[in-house]
Design an enzyme around this catalytic site. Sequence first.
Site, short mmCIF file in Angstrom:
data_model
loop_
_atom_site.label_atom_id
_atom_site.label_comp_id
_atom_site.label_asym_id
_atom_site.label_seq_id
_atom_site.Cartn_x
_atom_site.Cartn_y
_atom_site.Cartn_z
N GLY A 150 0.79 -1.22 0.00
CA GLY A 150 0.00 0.00 0.00
C GLY A 150 0.83 1.27 0.00
O GLY A 150 1.82 1.41 -0.72
N ALA A 188 2.78 2.80 9.61
CA ALA A 188 2.03 1.60 9.96
C ALA A 188 0.68 1.95 10.58
O ALA A 188 0.58 2.85 11.41
CB ALA A 188 2.84 0.74 10.93
N GLY A 189 -0.35 1.23 10.16
CA GLY A 189 -1.68 1.48 10.70
C GLY A 189 -2.65 0.38 10.34
O GLY A 189 -2.48 -0.31 9.33
N ILE A 190 -3.64 0.18 11.20
CA ILE A 190 -4.69 -0.80 10.95
C ILE A 190 -6.05 -0.19 11.25
O ILE A 190 -6.15 0.84 11.92
CB ILE A 190 -4.51 -2.07 11.81
N THR A 191 -7.09 -0.83 10.75
CA THR A 191 -8.46 -0.51 11.14
C THR A 191 -9.11 -1.75 11.72
O THR A 191 -8.72 -2.88 11.41
CB THR A 191 -9.31 -0.03 9.94
N GLN A 234 -15.66 4.34 13.39
CA GLN A 234 -14.20 4.35 13.54
C GLN A 234 -13.76 5.24 14.71
O GLN A 234 -12.82 6.01 14.61
CB GLN A 234 -13.52 4.84 12.26
N TYR A 242 -10.08 4.29 15.39
CA TYR A 242 -9.16 4.75 14.35
C TYR A 242 -9.08 6.28 14.33
O TYR A 242 -7.99 6.86 14.24
CB TYR A 242 -9.63 4.22 13.00
N PRO A 298 -3.79 11.44 4.45
CA PRO A 298 -4.40 11.02 3.18
C PRO A 298 -5.92 10.87 3.32
O PRO A 298 -6.44 10.55 4.40
CB PRO A 298 -3.75 9.66 2.90
N TYR A 318 -9.19 8.89 1.04
CA TYR A 318 -9.38 7.51 0.57
C TYR A 318 -8.39 7.22 -0.56
O TYR A 318 -8.30 7.96 -1.54
CB TYR A 318 -10.81 7.31 0.11
#
Length: 241
Positions: A11, A84-87, A145, A148, A178, A180
């Site tokens: 990504g 680094a990131g997650i949902t 979210q 998040y 950012p 989408y």
Amino acid sequence: MKILVTGASRGIGLAICKELHNQGHQIIGLCRNINEKVLDVWHRDVSCNSELYSVDISNEREVQQFIEKVLEPKGYPDALINNAGITNDSFFHKMEWKQWSDVIDINLKSLFLITQPIYKQMIKNKFGRIINISSINGQKGQAGQTNYSAAKAGVHGFTMALAQEGARSNITVNTLSPGYTETDMIKHINPELLNTIRNSIPVKRFALPEEIAKAVNFLVNESSGYITGANVPVNGGLFIN
């Protein structure tokens, strides 16, 4: 310049590594899991001469081992990209503690663990670039979210405070938020909802990971030394503040 990028295997993170490598920088990539497919993509898109390590940056012990075994003997980076990131989405009244804590750990706790030792070395070197990847939803919030959005809003709070501390040592700290973007993260969104989101964006499309990477490259550049504490939105006009 030696640059460390977290969330480097796919990504936006992979695009950042590729862009910075193409600009002549030496890249150290971190990601949680490395397999043969990840390595093939990394070597194809970045370089077999760059380094990729498996590190859970929310785990204090793993980060410390990486510092001791890699950065101390081989040298610290001049720039750090906290990507680094997650949902783990859920409406708040249904959200479980693990959904909350996992997202906070990866998206926010990790900033302390990986940034502090590198920042200390930057102070000694009297130079550094730190770029923290947040999100449009850290600016405007997003239903489903709360975890998040809270973490990503915290990312910019971290940026603003550290920018004031680092300025005296020629260390800039900025946030990139950012909108989408065409990554795996949006593939899990219902296609009908995704189309609605796309139509609500003034430029009528999603960002490409390469466009985010170009903005990172601008902030990394030594000529951007007067920009610090900023939150740079790359969202196609979806949220203007």
